[in-house]
Motif scaffolding. Structure first.
Motif, PDB file in Angstrom:
ATOM      1  N   UNK A 120     -64.335 -17.884  20.896  1.00 17.83           N
ATOM      2  CA  UNK A 120     -63.591 -16.669  21.186  1.00 17.83           C
ATOM      3  C   UNK A 120     -63.882 -15.648  20.087  1.00 17.83           C
ATOM      4  N   UNK A 121     -64.293 -14.489  20.480  1.00 16.28           N
ATOM      5  CA  UNK A 121     -64.557 -13.421  19.523  1.00 16.28           C
ATOM      6  C   UNK A 121     -63.268 -12.634  19.296  1.00 16.28           C
ATOM      7  N   UNK A 122     -62.985 -12.371  18.053  1.00 14.11           N
ATOM      8  CA  UNK A 122     -61.795 -11.594  17.715  1.00 14.11           C
ATOM      9  C   UNK A 122     -62.181 -10.129  17.724  1.00 14.11           C
ATOM     10  N   UNK A 123     -61.486  -9.369  18.526  1.00  8.75           N
ATOM     11  CA  UNK A 123     -61.740  -7.930  18.647  1.00  8.75           C
ATOM     12  C   UNK A 123     -60.662  -7.180  17.876  1.00  8.75           C
ATOM     13  N   UNK A 124     -61.062  -6.110  17.225  1.00  9.46           N
ATOM     14  CA  UNK A 124     -60.084  -5.254  16.561  1.00  9.46           C
ATOM     15  C   UNK A 124     -60.258  -3.834  17.081  1.00  9.46           C
ATOM     16  N   UNK A 125     -59.232  -3.057  16.969  1.00  9.75           N
ATOM     17  CA  UNK A 125     -59.248  -1.672  17.454  1.00  9.75           C
ATOM     18  C   UNK A 125     -60.316  -0.867  16.707  1.00  9.75           C
ATOM     19  N   UNK A 126     -60.830   0.150  17.372  1.00 14.20           N
ATOM     20  CA  UNK A 126     -61.902   0.973  16.811  1.00 14.20           C
ATOM     21  C   UNK A 126     -61.505   1.565  15.457  1.00 14.20           C
ATOM     22  N   UNK A 127     -60.306   2.095  15.371  1.00 17.66           N
ATOM     23  CA  UNK A 127     -59.841   2.699  14.115  1.00 17.66           C
ATOM     24  C   UNK A 127     -59.740   1.656  13.010  1.00 17.66           C
TER      25      UNK A 127
ATOM     26  N   UNK B 290     -61.437  -1.093  12.853  1.00 16.34           N
ATOM     27  CA  UNK B 290     -62.816  -1.478  12.521  1.00 16.34           C
ATOM     28  C   UNK B 290     -63.424  -0.462  11.539  1.00 16.34           C
ATOM     29  N   UNK B 291     -63.216   0.816  11.801  1.00 18.74           N
ATOM     30  CA  UNK B 291     -63.733   1.859  10.918  1.00 18.74           C
ATOM     31  C   UNK B 291     -63.133   1.736   9.519  1.00 18.74           C
ATOM     32  N   UNK B 292     -61.840   1.472   9.443  1.00 21.05           N
ATOM     33  CA  UNK B 292     -61.178   1.316   8.151  1.00 21.05           C
ATOM     34  C   UNK B 292     -61.694   0.079   7.426  1.00 21.05           C
ATOM     35  N   UNK B 293     -61.926  -0.999   8.165  1.00 24.91           N
ATOM     36  CA  UNK B 293     -62.439  -2.230   7.556  1.00 24.91           C
ATOM     37  C   UNK B 293     -63.848  -2.014   7.015  1.00 24.91           C
TER      38      UNK B 293
END
Length: 90
Positions: free
Chosen positions: A1-8, A10-13
């Motif tokens: 299972x791939x863990x998805x994060x919100x676009x914003x 992801x940008x902050x990370x």
């Protein structure tokens, strides 16, 4: 299972990874490489964190479920007891 994060998020990370490399490593890292590193960690290490969180939630819920009987317990056969209390109060 791939863990998805919100676009914003992801940008902050990615920005945080870039900053970490800039401040702590001899080599700088670019935006694309930081994104790839983030993807690697989400796929490789993310499930460990996810599974731990699920286990913690299960433990907490199990603890709460074991206390439900105390929180919602009602004494049985109380109808006649209220009349007995009224008689004693007279």
């Amino acid at each position: 299972m791939t863990i998805e994060i919100a676009k914003e998020a992801r940008q902050q990370a990615i920005a945080s990874i870039e900053r970490y490399f800039n401040e702590n490593m001899e080599e700088k890292i670019g935006n694309i490489a930081a994104g790839a590193l983030l993807g690697f960690f989400l796929e490789e290490v993310g499930p460990i964190v996810y599974n731990k969180a699920v286990a913690d939630v299960q433990e907490r819920l199990q603890s709460r479920i074991s206390e439900v009987d105390l929180e919602v317990h009602e004494d049985e056969f109380q109808y006649w007891r209220k009349f007995e209390r009224q008689k004693k109060g007279r």
